[in-house]
Design an enzyme around this catalytic site. Structure first.
Site, short mmCIF file in Angstrom:
data_model
loop_
_atom_site.label_atom_id
_atom_site.label_comp_id
_atom_site.label_asym_id
_atom_site.label_seq_id
_atom_site.Cartn_x
_atom_site.Cartn_y
_atom_site.Cartn_z
N GLU A 38 0.79 -1.18 0.16
CA GLU A 38 -0.01 -0.09 -0.24
C GLU A 38 0.73 1.30 0.13
O GLU A 38 2.13 1.42 0.79
CB GLU A 38 -0.84 -0.05 1.32
CG GLU A 38 -1.61 1.20 1.61
CD GLU A 38 -2.26 1.00 2.91
OE1 GLU A 38 -1.96 0.31 3.57
OE2 GLU A 38 -3.43 1.54 3.22
N LYS A 109 -9.59 1.66 -1.57
CA LYS A 109 -9.78 0.81 -0.22
C LYS A 109 -11.15 1.29 0.33
O LYS A 109 -11.41 2.43 0.32
CB LYS A 109 -8.78 1.42 0.56
CG LYS A 109 -8.64 0.88 1.98
CD LYS A 109 -7.37 1.24 2.77
CE LYS A 109 -7.02 0.43 3.89
NZ LYS A 109 -5.74 0.90 4.70
N CYS A 142 -4.89 -3.35 2.55
CA CYS A 142 -4.71 -3.54 3.90
C CYS A 142 -5.70 -3.77 4.93
O CYS A 142 -6.27 -4.93 4.99
CB CYS A 142 -3.91 -2.20 4.42
SG CYS A 142 -3.02 -2.56 5.87
N VAL A 169 -0.14 -2.60 10.77
CA VAL A 169 0.56 -2.02 12.06
C VAL A 169 -0.20 -3.06 13.29
O VAL A 169 0.67 -3.21 14.12
CB VAL A 169 0.15 -0.70 12.37
CG1 VAL A 169 1.06 0.27 11.39
CG2 VAL A 169 -1.46 -0.26 12.29
C1 ACM Z 1 -3.85 0.15 7.19
O1 ACM Z 1 -4.76 -0.43 6.98
N1 ACM Z 1 -2.95 0.74 6.45
C2 ACM Z 1 -3.18 -0.50 8.72
#
Ligand code: ACM
Length: 262
Positions: A38, A109, A142, A169
């Site tokens: 990402e 996203k 992510c 994370v």
């Molecule tokens: C994330 O969605 N970059 C933790």
């Protein structure tokens, strides 16, 4: 077919330097599909909306796209990665998959993580697989990982391989993806980043451990938690067409949606 990931550690805000280093990392790679994390060319922890805006580019028209297009042509591979996508006044946290002929597939996203909600628009593109070299691929970004519906939707719509670009994370996704691969009978290529970023009183540590799962949950490749790495494995995407988990159990046909909460 060969698929791989690039585990990477970008410098926040320095697109030119990140693209130059990424290019050096992949110059001798032989693969059909190569997945970057990402926001791999910009970094993640933007100071504010103005900094993000200064790094964003429209889909198919900007430094990040042009570099990916060149790499795709040179390696004769699908190049996948994340970038901040400008669309008019809006900025999305997007994934793009660029083919050697410069044709591309875009995904925005859907599930924004934490502070991203103050910077990005929520995605608005359906979860729709695309075909490349005879196999069907789906894109996720992510934090989409914590919503199993996203994988399920792509798998039911025919995705055999999910390309999951990440800046993880939290410490769960690399293991949780095992279940997503098995319950959907799909390959997963999870490309994560490493390193730290700090802005004011916020500090993030990115967890690496990029991983590739088979539809049976086998780990085909796994990266370290702290080094930049490129890995490529051979897969047979058609292994993901068999959704029978026992002689009498089919992953999709045995579902009982009438009993599930929407
Ligand atoms: C994330 O969605 N970059 C933790």
């Amino acid at each position: 077919m060969k698929v791989g990931f690039v585990q990477f550690n970008p410098v926040l805000g320095n697109i030119d330097k990140n693209l130059e280093r990424a290019e050096a990392l992949i110059k001798d790679v032989s693969t059909d599909v190569l997945v970057f994390p990402e926001l791999f060319a910009t970094g993640y922890l933007f100071r504010d909306a103005a900094q993000l805006s200064s790094l964003a580019e429209p889909a198919g028209n900007g430094k990040i796209f042009w570099a990916m297009r060149d790499w795709s042509k040179r390696l004769d591979a699908l190049i996948v990665g994340g970038f901040p996508e400008r669309d008019g006044e809006k900025i999305f946290n997007s994934a793009i998959a660029v083919e050697p002929d410069a044709n591309f597939h875009l995904y925005r996203k859907l599930h924004l993580f934490d502070r991203e909600k103050t910077l990005f628009e929520r995605g608005d593109i359906p979860l729709e697989p695309f075909e490349f070299r005879g196999a069907k691929f789906g894109l996720l970004v992510c934090f989409d990982w914590i919503f199993p519906e996203a994988y399920r939707t792509l798998a039911i719509r025919g995705a055999q391989v999910i390309l999951h670009i990440s800046n993880l994370v939290l410490p769960y996704c690399q293991r949780a993806s095992f279940a997503r691969a098995i319950e959907n009978g799909i390959f997963i290529v999870l490309a994560n980043r490493i390193g730290e970023e700090k802005v004011e009183n916020i500090s993030l540590h990115f967890t690496g451990g990029s991983i590739i799962y088979s539809p049976k949950g086998e780990i085909l490749s796994r990266a370290s938690v702290d080094r930049e790495e490129v890995a490529v494995v051979e897969i047979y995407p058609d292994d993901a067409l068999d959704k029978w988990i026992t002689e009498r159990n089919h992953l999709f046909e045995d579902r009982r949606p009438e009993f599930y909460e929407r």
